[in-house]
Design a protein around this motif. Structure first.
Motif, PDB file in Angstrom:
ATOM      1  N   LYS A  68       1.127  -1.174  -0.145  1.00  0.00           N
ATOM      2  CA  LYS A  68      -0.005  -0.228  -0.037  1.00  0.00           C
ATOM      3  C   LYS A  68       1.126   1.676  -0.143  1.00  0.00           C
ATOM      4  O   LYS A  68       0.465   2.387   0.166  1.00  0.00           O
ATOM      5  N   ASP A  69       1.890   0.961  -0.338  1.00  0.00           N
ATOM      6  CA  ASP A  69       3.443   1.942  -0.320  1.00  0.00           C
ATOM      7  C   ASP A  69       2.983   3.204   0.861  1.00  0.00           C
ATOM      8  O   ASP A  69       2.837   4.673   0.702  1.00  0.00           O
ATOM      9  N   LYS A  70       3.307   2.749   2.559  1.00  0.00           N
ATOM     10  CA  LYS A  70       2.876   3.304   3.196  1.00  0.00           C
ATOM     11  C   LYS A  70       4.421   3.327   4.525  1.00  0.00           C
ATOM     12  O   LYS A  70       5.251   2.537   3.908  1.00  0.00           O
ATOM     13  N   ASN A  71       4.710   4.782   4.051  1.00  0.00           N
ATOM     14  CA  ASN A  71       5.849   5.156   5.299  1.00  0.00           C
ATOM     15  C   ASN A  71       5.183   4.220   6.593  1.00  0.00           C
ATOM     16  O   ASN A  71       5.161   3.922   7.277  1.00  0.00           O
ATOM     17  N   ILE A  72       6.518   2.919   7.055  1.00  0.00           N
ATOM     18  CA  ILE A  72       6.442   2.237   7.758  1.00  0.00           C
ATOM     19  C   ILE A  72       7.978   2.557   8.958  1.00  0.00           C
ATOM     20  O   ILE A  72       8.903   2.988   8.843  1.00  0.00           O
ATOM     21  N   VAL A  73       7.309   2.188   9.761  1.00  0.00           N
ATOM     22  CA  VAL A  73       7.965   2.829  10.959  1.00  0.00           C
ATOM     23  C   VAL A  73       8.232   1.572  12.176  1.00  0.00           C
ATOM     24  O   VAL A  73       7.664   0.831  12.890  1.00  0.00           O
ATOM     25  N   ILE A  74       9.880   1.781  12.530  1.00  0.00           N
ATOM     26  CA  ILE A  74      10.139   0.386  13.762  1.00  0.00           C
ATOM     27  C   ILE A  74      10.801   1.358  14.674  1.00  0.00           C
ATOM     28  O   ILE A  74      11.298   2.378  14.723  1.00  0.00           O
ATOM     29  N   SER A  75      10.679   1.248  16.068  1.00  0.00           N
ATOM     30  CA  SER A  75      11.549   1.067  16.760  1.00  0.00           C
ATOM     31  C   SER A  75      12.971   0.497  17.365  1.00  0.00           C
ATOM     32  O   SER A  75      13.389  -0.670  17.326  1.00  0.00           O
ATOM     33  N   LYS A  76      12.775   1.264  18.567  1.00  0.00           N
ATOM     34  CA  LYS A  76      14.051   0.729  18.807  1.00  0.00           C
ATOM     35  C   LYS A  76      14.387   0.960  20.539  1.00  0.00           C
ATOM     36  O   LYS A  76      14.145   2.155  20.521  1.00  0.00           O
ATOM     37  N   SER A  77      15.170   0.108  20.956  1.00  0.00           N
ATOM     38  CA  SER A  77      14.138   0.274  22.969  1.00  0.00           C
ATOM     39  C   SER A  77      14.835   0.650  23.763  1.00  0.00           C
ATOM     40  O   SER A  77      16.079   0.314  23.785  1.00  0.00           O
ATOM     41  N   ASP A  78      15.141   1.909  24.929  1.00  0.00           N
ATOM     42  CA  ASP A  78      16.630   1.787  25.637  1.00  0.00           C
ATOM     43  C   ASP A  78      16.149   1.827  26.384  1.00  0.00           C
ATOM     44  O   ASP A  78      15.358   2.504  27.486  1.00  0.00           O
ATOM     45  N   PHE A  79      16.894   0.177  27.759  1.00  0.00           N
ATOM     46  CA  PHE A  79      16.105  -0.438  28.311  1.00  0.00           C
ATOM     47  C   PHE A  79      16.644   0.850  29.757  1.00  0.00           C
ATOM     48  O   PHE A  79      16.277   0.459  30.945  1.00  0.00           O
ATOM     49  N   LYS A  80      17.469   1.898  29.748  1.00  0.00           N
ATOM     50  CA  LYS A  80      18.030   2.479  31.031  1.00  0.00           C
ATOM     51  C   LYS A  80      16.720   3.559  31.110  1.00  0.00           C
ATOM     52  O   LYS A  80      16.629   3.736  31.654  1.00  0.00           O
ATOM     53  N   THR A  81      15.942   4.228  30.286  1.00  0.00           N
ATOM     54  CA  THR A  81      15.525   5.176  30.570  1.00  0.00           C
ATOM     55  C   THR A  81      13.561   4.699  29.922  1.00  0.00           C
ATOM     56  O   THR A  81      13.315   6.013  30.700  1.00  0.00           O
ATOM     57  N   GLY A  82      13.901   3.146  29.904  1.00  0.00           N
ATOM     58  CA  GLY A  82      12.158   3.159  29.053  1.00  0.00           C
ATOM     59  C   GLY A  82      11.858   3.450  27.843  1.00  0.00           C
ATOM     60  O   GLY A  82      10.462   3.602  27.711  1.00  0.00           O
ATOM     61  N   LEU A  83      12.374   4.752  26.953  1.00  0.00           N
ATOM     62  CA  LEU A  83      12.080   5.241  25.930  1.00  0.00           C
ATOM     63  C   LEU A  83      11.845   4.742  24.764  1.00  0.00           C
ATOM     64  O   LEU A  83      13.580   3.594  24.987  1.00  0.00           O
ATOM     65  N   MET A  84      10.853   4.751  23.728  1.00  0.00           N
ATOM     66  CA  MET A  84      11.685   3.684  22.594  1.00  0.00           C
ATOM     67  C   MET A  84      11.772   5.138  21.184  1.00  0.00           C
ATOM     68  O   MET A  84      11.324   6.414  21.684  1.00  0.00           O
ATOM     69  N   SER A  85      13.234   4.812  20.919  1.00  0.00           N
ATOM     70  CA  SER A  85      12.883   5.971  19.857  1.00  0.00           C
ATOM     71  C   SER A  85      12.722   4.605  17.719  1.00  0.00           C
ATOM     72  O   SER A  85      12.872   3.444  18.332  1.00  0.00           O
ATOM     73  N   HIS A  86      12.164   6.292  17.348  1.00  0.00           N
ATOM     74  CA  HIS A  86      11.077   5.516  16.594  1.00  0.00           C
ATOM     75  C   HIS A  86      12.099   5.805  14.818  1.00  0.00           C
ATOM     76  O   HIS A  86      12.035   7.063  14.848  1.00  0.00           O
ATOM     77  N   TYR A  87      12.187   4.892  14.142  1.00  0.00           N
ATOM     78  CA  TYR A  87      12.627   5.091  12.335  1.00  0.00           C
ATOM     79  C   TYR A  87      11.898   4.197  11.399  1.00  0.00           C
ATOM     80  O   TYR A  87      11.990   3.388  11.681  1.00  0.00           O
ATOM     81  N   LEU A  88      12.189   4.824  10.216  1.00  0.00           N
ATOM     82  CA  LEU A  88      11.559   4.800   9.404  1.00  0.00           C
ATOM     83  C   LEU A  88      12.435   3.629   8.778  1.00  0.00           C
ATOM     84  O   LEU A  88      13.691   3.779   8.421  1.00  0.00           O
ATOM     85  N   LEU A  89      11.233   2.492   8.326  1.00  0.00           N
ATOM     86  CA  LEU A  89      11.931   1.626   8.076  1.00  0.00           C
ATOM     87  C   LEU A  89      12.326   1.117   6.421  1.00  0.00           C
ATOM     88  O   LEU A  89      11.318   2.126   5.047  1.00  0.00           O
ATOM     89  N   THR A  90      13.302   1.923   5.919  1.00  0.00           N
ATOM     90  CA  THR A  90      13.572   1.286   4.354  1.00  0.00           C
ATOM     91  C   THR A  90      14.542   0.118   3.667  1.00  0.00           C
ATOM     92  O   THR A  90      15.069  -0.775   4.904  1.00  0.00           O
TER      93      THR A  90
END
Length: 190
Positions: A68-90
């Motif tokens: 469907k030609d969508k922008n796909i976003v995947i995450s990376k987890s930071d276990f020290k902060t408990g937060l995720m950062s998100h990146y475009l899957l290319t």
């Protein structure tokens, strides 16, 4: 049941499933997803399955999103902060498993939470009110709380809903939908 009881129950249930069965159920989940009215958006966040934990295989959904030609976003987890950062899957995104066997992007184009329209959420269990049980670290609750209010939250489950999760917290973010191999649960009453 409590979250801890549900975690134990569903980890045990998942362990009884073969890889072939997980693939069959995952394909059914992907086919059910096609029935949802959520395909007009641009940015779709999806998790990459942890095979060792027998999660829903999201490869089928990735194929739908690509088709469907969508922008796909995947995450990376930071276990020290408990937060995720998100990146475009290319096509150039390098994926590597972290120490918890979570497939993650090594680097890439970062996408901010307020860009994300739809989030496909991993879970161990959920109830008929749209509450979910994850692995207990709160990564998704923090991430979803930081998304724009209209972001659509879709849980993916290999199993049907429980009647009730007894120990729901105010900080727990509810699902709009949960999709199983046999059914779509709609919790958005707008």
């Amino acid at each position: 049941m409590t979250k801890s009881e549900l975690r134990k129950k569903y980890k045990t249930l998942r362990n009884t499933l073969s890889t072939t069965r997980i693939d069959d159920l995952s394909m059914s989940v992907a086919n059910q997803l096609l029935k949802l009215p959520v395909w007009e958006f641009s940015f779709y966040h999806i998790f990459l399955a942890i095979e060792e934990k027998k999660e829903v295989n999201t490869d089928y959904i990735l194929n739908i999103l690509s088709g469907k030609d969508k922008n796909i976003v995947i995450s990376k987890s930071d276990f020290k902060t408990g937060l995720m950062s998100h990146y475009l899957l290319t096509d150039n995104t390098k994926i590597k498993k972290n120490s918890y066997n979570i497939p993650e992007p090594v680097d890439g184009i970062e996408i901010l939470n307020d860009k994300i329209d739809v989030v496909f959420i991993p879970l161990l269990a959920f109830d008929s009110q749209g509450n979910r049980v994850g692995y207990g670290k709160g990564f998704y609750d923090r991430f979803l709380a930081d998304c724009k209010p209209e972001t659509i939250k879709i849980g993916l489950s290999l199993f049907a809903a429980e009647t009730e999760i007894k120990d729901v917290f105010e900080s727990d973010v509810k699902l709009d939908y949960c999709v199983t191999p046999d059914k779509i649960y709609n919790f958005s009453y707008s």
